[in-house]
Design an enzyme around this catalytic site. Structure first.
Site, short mmCIF file in Angstrom:
data_model
loop_
_atom_site.label_atom_id
_atom_site.label_comp_id
_atom_site.label_asym_id
_atom_site.label_seq_id
_atom_site.Cartn_x
_atom_site.Cartn_y
_atom_site.Cartn_z
N TYR A 32 0.72 -1.12 -0.03
CA TYR A 32 0.07 -0.05 0.01
C TYR A 32 0.84 1.27 0.11
O TYR A 32 2.19 1.23 0.19
CB TYR A 32 -1.11 -0.08 1.23
CG TYR A 32 -0.35 0.38 2.68
CD1 TYR A 32 0.52 -0.51 3.05
CD2 TYR A 32 -0.35 1.46 3.02
CE1 TYR A 32 1.20 -0.29 4.09
CE2 TYR A 32 0.32 1.84 4.38
CZ TYR A 32 1.10 1.14 4.98
OH TYR A 32 1.60 1.23 6.23
N LYS A 145 6.49 -1.93 2.05
CA LYS A 145 5.04 -1.14 2.59
C LYS A 145 4.46 -2.17 2.47
O LYS A 145 3.37 -2.10 1.64
CB LYS A 145 4.87 0.15 1.88
CG LYS A 145 4.13 1.10 3.08
CD LYS A 145 4.27 2.25 2.66
CE LYS A 145 3.26 3.40 3.02
NZ LYS A 145 3.43 3.39 4.54
N GLU A 177 12.85 2.60 13.80
CA GLU A 177 11.68 3.61 13.35
C GLU A 177 10.77 3.49 14.48
O GLU A 177 10.63 2.69 15.36
CB GLU A 177 11.23 3.51 11.94
CG GLU A 177 10.70 2.20 11.53
CD GLU A 177 10.41 1.91 10.19
OE1 GLU A 177 10.04 3.02 9.31
OE2 GLU A 177 10.06 0.83 9.99
N LEU A 201 11.32 1.48 7.05
CA LEU A 201 10.87 2.00 5.57
C LEU A 201 11.43 3.38 5.23
O LEU A 201 11.78 3.94 5.89
CB LEU A 201 9.09 2.37 5.91
CG LEU A 201 8.37 2.75 4.76
CD1 LEU A 201 8.11 1.51 3.80
CD2 LEU A 201 7.36 3.32 4.96
C1 LIG Z 1 6.59 2.30 9.53
C2 LIG Z 1 6.83 3.49 8.89
N1 LIG Z 1 7.89 4.14 8.87
C3 LIG Z 1 8.07 5.35 8.06
C4 LIG Z 1 6.92 5.86 7.43
C5 LIG Z 1 7.00 7.29 6.81
O1 LIG Z 1 6.84 7.24 5.44
P1 LIG Z 1 6.60 8.18 4.83
O2 LIG Z 1 7.43 9.59 4.97
O3 LIG Z 1 6.76 7.74 3.39
O4 LIG Z 1 5.10 8.85 4.80
C6 LIG Z 1 5.51 5.40 7.70
C7 LIG Z 1 4.60 5.87 6.79
O5 LIG Z 1 3.44 5.56 7.04
C8 LIG Z 1 5.66 4.03 8.28
O6 LIG Z 1 4.33 3.25 8.43
#
Ligand SMILES: Cc1ncc(COP(=O)(O)O)c(C=O)c1O
Length: 279
Positions: A32, A145, A177, A201
């Protein structure tokens, strides 16, 4: 009535029915994206679509349309739903509808995307939030993701039950994270964040902020740091499409730095807001 984009084109949300034998529902066998929309304009869309195709490749799923077609369809979806305020696009692709067997089925992927309103968390951006720390018990491919978010859901709920906004995760004391955002610390005017390995991620906001810091000659390094580095940091903040650059002022009941939003975090919020056309 809300409009949803599917393999079959635009449909009314009420008309979208999912079979119970569906790979996303039964196996979490899908991926997603969440794309931020400011005043009807998507932010970092190219980066999100690139990551979607990388996630698809990593789980051996072939997306049955190209990136440019998808971009045009998502822009049309914003128009269909007359989204002119702050919001998001959610999209997901699964391996499709088939009898529940682990082996890849011979069927078309299922795709849908919708838009929603999402206000900017202005108060939290200004005053900061509390977090807790928790062991990162997720699988090893967190750069994908994937729809499998149960460990994230459980950790976020636990944070909430302890009066915190989020849980910052660590693997054997190395901070990775948070449940839904990337984590940065500031130590002696240097910004530090976990390297873009398979364990996190590769956040679109994370990557953008690193670029913006570099362009503005702010020292930033991608390096491992521990939970004690986190607790001893001068400043800590989270980044994601929904929360932008969100200061963390207390972790596990301990104040971070002065317990107030730090100078570096404020500068980075400013760079982010300018880049996103919010200033
Ligand atoms: C586990 C995780 N890490 C980091 C992020 C941040 O990603 P982004 O900056 O692309 O929104 C998300 C975003 O939903 C996430 O679910």
């Amino acid at each position: 009535m809300a409009v949803v984009l599917t393999n079959q084109g635009f449909v009314a949300s009420e008309a979208l029915h999912y079979p119970y034998q569906e790979r996303g529902l039964q196996f979490g066998d899908g991926i997603y994206e969440v794309i931020r929309v400011y005043q009807g304009r998507p932010y970092l869309m190219t980066e999100h679509l690139d990551r979607l195709y990388r996630s698809a490749e990593a789980i051996k799923l072939t997306i049955p349309f190209d990136k440019e077609h998808l971009r045009q369809q998502l822009l049309a979806l914003i128009n269909e739903n007359r989204l002119t305020e702050d919001g998001l696009i959610y999209l997901q692709i699964t391996r499709g509808s088939a009898k529940r067997l682990h082996l890849f089925p011979d069927c078309e992927p299922n795709f849908f995307a919708y838009t929603d309103k999402l206000a900017r968390p202005l108060e939290q951006i200004k005053t900061g939030i509390k977090a807790i720390t928790k062991q990162d018990i997720r699988w090893h491919y967190c750069y994908i993701k994937s729809l499998n978010l149960l460990p994230n859901v459980l950790a976020k709920q636990e944070a909430f039950e302890q009066g915190a906004f989020d849980a910052i995760l660590h693997r054997d004391q190395i901070v990775t994270e948070s449940t839904a955002a990337n984590v940065f610390i500031v130590k002696d005017d240097v910004i530090i964040t976990h390297p873009a390995t398979e364990r996190i991620l590769h956040g679109c906001v994370r990557n953008r902020l690193i670029l913006l810091a570099k362009l503005n000659e702010i020292p930033v390094v991608e390096a491992y740091y521990s939970v004690s580095d986190l607790l001893e940091a001068n400043e800590v903040f989270l980044t994601s499409s929904g929360i932008e650059v969100l200061p963390v002022v207390e972790i596990d009941g301990k104040k971070i730095g002065t317990g107030k939003v730090g100078v570096m975090t404020k500068s980075l919020q400013d760079l982010y807001q300018r880049d996103a056309g919010l200033k």
